[in-house]
Design an enzyme around this catalytic site. Sequence first.
Site, PDB file in Angstrom:
ATOM      1  N   HIS A 111       0.802  -1.299  -0.007  1.00  0.00           N
ATOM      2  CA  HIS A 111       0.067   0.012  -0.133  1.00  0.00           C
ATOM      3  C   HIS A 111       1.124   1.162   0.093  1.00  0.00           C
ATOM      4  O   HIS A 111       2.170   1.189   0.054  1.00  0.00           O
ATOM      5  CB  HIS A 111      -0.792  -0.054   1.288  1.00  0.00           C
ATOM      6  N   CYS A 139       3.042  -5.133   6.586  1.00  0.00           N
ATOM      7  CA  CYS A 139       2.726  -4.799   5.410  1.00  0.00           C
ATOM      8  C   CYS A 139       3.965  -4.193   4.863  1.00  0.00           C
ATOM      9  O   CYS A 139       4.690  -3.621   5.186  1.00  0.00           O
ATOM     10  CB  CYS A 139       1.514  -3.607   5.432  1.00  0.00           C
TER      11      CYS A 139
END
Length: 233
Positions: free
Chosen positions: A179, A195
Amino acid sequence: MINLDTFKTYSRAVAFSAVAISAIAFAGPAKAVQLFPFFQPLPPMAAPQPYQPYQATPYQAAPSQDQDAVEMPARFRRQTVSYATREAPGTIIIDTPNTYLYYVLGNGQAVRYGIGVGRDGFTWSGVQSVSKKAEWPDWTPPPEMIARQPYLPRHMAGGPGNPLGARAMYLGGTIYRIHGTNAPDTIGKHVSSGCIRLTNDDVTDLYSRVNVGTKVIVLPMTERRADLGAATR
């Protein structure tokens, strides 16, 4: 011939007028009569102020994509590099120890992006695939993260201030994503809960290249090694 009655009426009128004029002269100058003693005069008007253009109240602006203008070390800037791999074009390879993400182009080349990865104890490795894509995604921290950081919001709508940034690519059925970020100064660092983050500009570029089903290889956290690719702009 003069009418006697008319003469008498005229004489009386003249006499009355003379008496009235004498009375006014005797009384002296007339004085103004205040008809409304309860009336208060208006206060003097203030002088008009010079025109001042409207100024909005200062506020703390939400982080935005413009923050990607932060000066990045040259090695973390998006660039095409030489990269030898047997993986098919379109594969994503995440080099965890060196904080790079490679998008394989084929013919010995790849697009290399600087990334932020999991902090100590939160790195992982394996093979996944992109199961979902989202623009300006909402963020719902998983229960595991809430347990560690109970002050986090339970849900945050997508937008420039959202920690997931401009784009997100979800990895399989895991809690992990590739992301964007509203903190581009964290690129090249081990800061996340697992992440993979890119600048908003870079994640938007990668998002445009990636399809649902794209293979993602996450390399294990091993001893840092020299850069594999040489820039070939």
